[in-house]
Design a protein around this motif. Structure first.
Motif, PDB file in Angstrom:
ATOM      1  N   ASP A   1       4.310  23.664 -58.178  1.00  0.00           N
ATOM      2  CA  ASP A   1       3.668  23.018 -57.043  1.00  0.00           C
ATOM      3  C   ASP A   1       3.026  21.691 -57.434  1.00  0.00           C
ATOM      4  O   ASP A   1       2.868  20.795 -56.593  1.00  0.00           O
ATOM      5  CB  ASP A   1       2.607  23.957 -56.466  1.00  0.00           C
ATOM      6  N   GLN A   2       2.681  21.537 -58.690  1.00  0.00           N
ATOM      7  CA  GLN A   2       2.027  20.323 -59.162  1.00  0.00           C
ATOM      8  C   GLN A   2       3.011  19.205 -59.510  1.00  0.00           C
ATOM      9  O   GLN A   2       2.592  18.093 -59.833  1.00  0.00           O
ATOM     10  CB  GLN A   2       1.168  20.643 -60.397  1.00  0.00           C
TER      11      GLN A   2
ATOM     12  N   THR B   1       7.353  11.085 -55.183  1.00  0.00           N
ATOM     13  CA  THR B   1       6.212  11.535 -54.389  1.00  0.00           C
ATOM     14  C   THR B   1       6.563  12.881 -53.759  1.00  0.00           C
ATOM     15  O   THR B   1       7.698  13.361 -53.867  1.00  0.00           O
ATOM     16  CB  THR B   1       5.869  10.538 -53.272  1.00  0.00           C
ATOM     17  N   LYS B   2       5.612  13.479 -53.052  1.00  0.00           N
ATOM     18  CA  LYS B   2       5.865  14.736 -52.364  1.00  0.00           C
ATOM     19  C   LYS B   2       6.857  14.568 -51.210  1.00  0.00           C
ATOM     20  O   LYS B   2       7.317  15.559 -50.649  1.00  0.00           O
ATOM     21  CB  LYS B   2       4.559  15.336 -51.848  1.00  0.00           C
ATOM     22  N   ASP B   3       7.205  13.356 -50.876  1.00  0.00           N
ATOM     23  CA  ASP B   3       8.243  13.107 -49.873  1.00  0.00           C
ATOM     24  C   ASP B   3       9.635  13.091 -50.479  1.00  0.00           C
ATOM     25  O   ASP B   3      10.614  12.828 -49.779  1.00  0.00           O
ATOM     26  CB  ASP B   3       7.973  11.786 -49.148  1.00  0.00           C
TER      27      ASP B   3
ATOM     28  N   SER C   1       3.882  22.909 -51.774  1.00  0.00           N
ATOM     29  CA  SER C   1       5.117  22.131 -51.930  1.00  0.00           C
ATOM     30  C   SER C   1       6.202  22.918 -52.662  1.00  0.00           C
ATOM     31  O   SER C   1       7.023  22.355 -53.385  1.00  0.00           O
ATOM     32  CB  SER C   1       4.840  20.812 -52.654  1.00  0.00           C
TER      33      SER C   1
ATOM     34  N   PRO D   1       5.476  16.088 -58.994  1.00  0.00           N
ATOM     35  CA  PRO D   1       5.322  14.986 -58.030  1.00  0.00           C
ATOM     36  C   PRO D   1       6.471  14.902 -57.026  1.00  0.00           C
ATOM     37  O   PRO D   1       6.971  13.825 -56.717  1.00  0.00           O
ATOM     38  CB  PRO D   1       5.281  13.750 -58.940  1.00  0.00           C
ATOM     39  N   TYR D   2       6.911  16.065 -56.540  1.00  0.00           N
ATOM     40  CA  TYR D   2       7.952  16.153 -55.518  1.00  0.00           C
ATOM     41  C   TYR D   2       7.828  17.520 -54.871  1.00  0.00           C
ATOM     42  O   TYR D   2       7.026  18.356 -55.320  1.00  0.00           O
ATOM     43  CB  TYR D   2       9.361  15.954 -56.107  1.00  0.00           C
ATOM     44  N   THR D   3       8.571  17.776 -53.827  1.00  0.00           N
ATOM     45  CA  THR D   3       8.553  19.063 -53.135  1.00  0.00           C
ATOM     46  C   THR D   3       9.784  19.873 -53.529  1.00  0.00           C
ATOM     47  O   THR D   3      10.904  19.349 -53.524  1.00  0.00           O
ATOM     48  CB  THR D   3       8.517  18.852 -51.613  1.00  0.00           C
TER      49      THR D   3
ATOM     50  N   TYR E   1      12.516  15.408 -52.818  1.00  0.00           N
ATOM     51  CA  TYR E   1      12.826  16.839 -52.788  1.00  0.00           C
ATOM     52  C   TYR E   1      13.783  17.241 -53.898  1.00  0.00           C
ATOM     53  O   TYR E   1      14.705  16.496 -54.249  1.00  0.00           O
ATOM     54  CB  TYR E   1      13.458  17.199 -51.435  1.00  0.00           C
TER      55      TYR E   1
END
Length: 256
Positions: free
Chosen positions: A63-64, A34-36, A101, A66-68, A38
């Motif tokens: 940016d797309q 997820t975006k949480d 992100s 599924p992570y930052t 890294y």
């Protein structure tokens, strides 16, 4: 409660193809991210290099994911373009948000990520400019450029392929020391582009010379208590003295 995943890799130089599969292969499940979560790039990000539509597409693609994506700077960055992004506070430190992100972790900061502390100090000195840096405003620029190019010289052009901001300013060194003073010179992880002088000398020999930044990082290595130190710059993948991890194209996941 779900455990946050943190991955670290080395120089990308604007080429993000490694992110198409390697991270998913390492955890076995794309949907688990997820975006949480890294991915941290240890300098020479290269994603802010020009204003071309192609690079904008690359950043949008990144940016797309599924992570930052987080990164520190290296010696191959366009610092003129990077300076145009505003700063903000994020996870305890100062950042520049390139995309929602895709985030630059600025120098001399301490970030809290996944319950751990990360000290960041990007930058490095180019080692392939033995024949100098040309000024494009010099009336003799074209002649000098052709001469150097013809003999295969190692040189760069100011504000086109080299920026003095590749090394930290005195203000950034002060910020770094103030940050470490506040944290009692303690961090779980340290993220840089180049290595402390003694580590660089051990792995690079005469190919790289020490400078103010590697000497500052040497001071940090002696004074700071930390678990692991990750860096790029030298285009290899291996561990040095059990605590210093050099990364290039490999992607490793932290065991938090």
């Amino acid at each position: 409660m779900r455990t946050v995943a943190v991955f670290i890799t080395g120089d990308t130089h604007g080429d993000f193809r490694r992110f198409r599969r390697k991270i998913y292969d390492s955890i076995g499940d794309r949907d688990a991210l997820t975006k949480d979560d890294y991915v941290i790039i240890c300098g020479d990000f290269g994603g802010v290099w020009n204003d071309s539509p192609e690079q904008a597409k690359q950043l949008d693609w990144l940016d797309q994911r599924p992570y930052t994506v987080l990164f520190v700077t290296g010696n191959h960055e366009n610092y003129d373009l990077l300076a145009q992004y505003p700063t903000e506070q994020w996870h305890g430190g100062t950042v520049q948000r390139i995309r929602p992100s895709v985030i630059h972790l600025t120098r001399g900061q301490m970030f809290e990520i996944a319950g751990k502390s990360f000290f960041t100090m990007g930058g490095a000195s180019c080692h392939d400019i033995q024949d100098g840096v040309l000024d494009p405003m010099d009336p003799m620029f074209r002649i000098k450029y052709r001469r150097l190019q013809a003999k295969g010289a190692y040189f760069r052009v100011n504000h086109l392929s080299w920026w003095k901001e590749e090394l930290p300013s005195e203000a950034e060194y002060r910020t770094a020391r103030e940050t470490l003073d506040r944290c009692g010179w303690k961090a779980d992880y340290i993220i840089t582009h180049c290595a402390p002088s003694s580590i660089q000398n051990a792995i690079a020999h005469s190919s790289y010379t020490t400078n103010a930044l590697t000497d500052f990082l040497e001071e940090v290595s002696k004074r700071c208590r930390f678990r692991l130190w990750f860096f790029g710059h030298y285009h290899e993948n291996f561990m040095v003295r059990e605590k210093y991890i050099l990364l290039y194209e490999e992607i490793v996941q932290l065991k938090l």
